[in-house]
Design an enzyme around this catalytic site. Structure first.
Site, mmCIF file in Angstrom:
data_model
loop_
_atom_site.group_PDB
_atom_site.id
_atom_site.type_symbol
_atom_site.label_atom_id
_atom_site.label_comp_id
_atom_site.label_asym_id
_atom_site.label_seq_id
_atom_site.Cartn_x
_atom_site.Cartn_y
_atom_site.Cartn_z
ATOM 1 N N SER A 30 0.850 -1.196 0.000
ATOM 2 C CA SER A 30 0.000 0.000 0.000
ATOM 3 C C SER A 30 0.885 1.245 0.000
ATOM 4 O O SER A 30 2.033 1.184 -0.432
ATOM 5 C CB SER A 30 -0.945 -0.034 1.202
ATOM 6 O OG SER A 30 -1.926 0.958 1.070
ATOM 7 N N ASN A 31 0.372 2.372 0.472
ATOM 8 C CA ASN A 31 1.171 3.597 0.537
ATOM 9 C C ASN A 31 0.735 4.422 1.741
ATOM 10 O O ASN A 31 -0.149 4.012 2.489
ATOM 11 C CB ASN A 31 1.040 4.376 -0.782
ATOM 12 C CG ASN A 31 -0.415 4.688 -1.092
ATOM 13 O OD1 ASN A 31 -1.071 5.417 -0.359
ATOM 14 N ND2 ASN A 31 -0.930 4.110 -2.177
ATOM 15 N N ARG A 32 1.320 5.586 1.927
ATOM 16 C CA ARG A 32 1.122 6.350 3.162
ATOM 17 C C ARG A 32 -0.112 7.254 3.152
ATOM 18 O O ARG A 32 -0.305 8.052 4.062
ATOM 19 C CB ARG A 32 2.353 7.224 3.427
ATOM 20 C CG ARG A 32 3.589 6.430 3.762
ATOM 21 C CD ARG A 32 4.729 7.390 4.075
ATOM 22 N NE ARG A 32 5.985 6.703 4.155
ATOM 23 C CZ ARG A 32 6.427 6.079 5.250
ATOM 24 N NH1 ARG A 32 5.702 6.065 6.348
ATOM 25 N NH2 ARG A 32 7.589 5.461 5.241
ATOM 26 N N ALA A 97 -4.857 7.550 -3.644
ATOM 27 C CA ALA A 97 -3.472 7.209 -3.960
ATOM 28 C C ALA A 97 -3.463 5.743 -4.397
ATOM 29 O O ALA A 97 -3.393 4.834 -3.561
ATOM 30 C CB ALA A 97 -2.601 7.429 -2.732
#
Ligand code: CTP
Length: 221
Positions: A30-32, A97
């Site tokens: 995933s991402n932040r 995102a």
């Protein structure tokens, strides 16, 4: 001459948060992203009496009182959800995102640590490009996050993704766009117009962005 659109309500899809791509039933890529920006846009757009569908990846935030809230995990699920909703919408604000990569073959069972592993990743589809055929007079707004050649790369995205507006964010050691921090952003339009905002809360940025979107929708199209 400007044409004033009287059709109400203005129907907006806002996507928010990260996507999450499984590696096995326990782990993911995933991402932040926290979802904060997309949720703020949705909340303020509801206060402006627009009709909002919020499609969100996993976020630890209470959703605003939108007309429709749809929860997704993967980029594929996000694309399917948008495709289902887009025909009824006037505008897509693509704040999510999207994870650019996913595991080629997610394991069905938990991968054991003692076996070690190397992970084969493949790129996800570019959702905005996939949605280009559905655009037909709708407004498409993208977000761009860059660490270098920020404006140049963002203008490229504006063109290749066929966007009306792109919100340009930079990520550096001293400028973190994740969460509820104050930010510098630049909103760039397809005809080259630019609005630059310094050190502003995301609620302020959401207001300026919605002002610009409303101006494009009601006055300039
Ligand atoms: N986006 C998308 N599909 C993807 C990745 C991103 O539709 N697979 C959308 C995002 O929601 C955002 C815009 O495209 O509105 C730009 O996203 P960004 O992550 O900045 O750029 P990418 O297109 O992923 O390109 P790169 O990561 O190579 O900079």
């Amino acid at each position: 001459m400007a044409i004033i659109r009287r059709r109400m309500p203005f129907k907006i899809i806002v996507t928010a948060g990260p996507t999450l791509e499984p590696i096995d039933p326990v782990r993911f890529i995933s991402n932040r992203s926290t979802g904060y920006m997309g949720y703020k846009i949705a909340e303020i757009a509801v206060k402006r009496r627009h009709s909002i569908t919020l499609i969100s990846g996993p976020a630890r935030l209470k959703p605003p009182k939108v007309k429709r809230f749809i929860s997704i995990e993967t980029a594929d699920e996000l694309l399917k959800a948008i495709k289902k909703e887009i025909k009824k919408a006037d505008c897509l604000i693509m704040c999510a995102a999207v994870s650019d990569f996913r595991a080629k073959k997610p394991a069905r069972k938990k991968i054991k640590r003692n076996k070690g592993m190397s992970l084969k990743l493949i790129p996800n589809k570019d959702l905005l490009k996939e949605l280009a055929r559905e655009k037909r007079g709708k407004l498409f707004v993208g977000f761009s996050l860059e660490t270098e050649n920020i404006v140049k790369n963002s203008v490229k995205k504006l063109k290749t993704k066929n966007l009306d507006l792109v919100v340009v964010n930079r990520l550096t050691k001293s400028h973190n766009p994740f969460g509820d921090n104050k930010l510098d952003v630049c909103i760039i339009g397809s005809s080259g117009q630019k609005i630059t905002l310094y050190n502003k809360y995301k609620s302020y940025i959401a207001h300026v962005l919605l002002d610009k979107i409303e101006q494009l929708w009601y006055l300039e199209r």
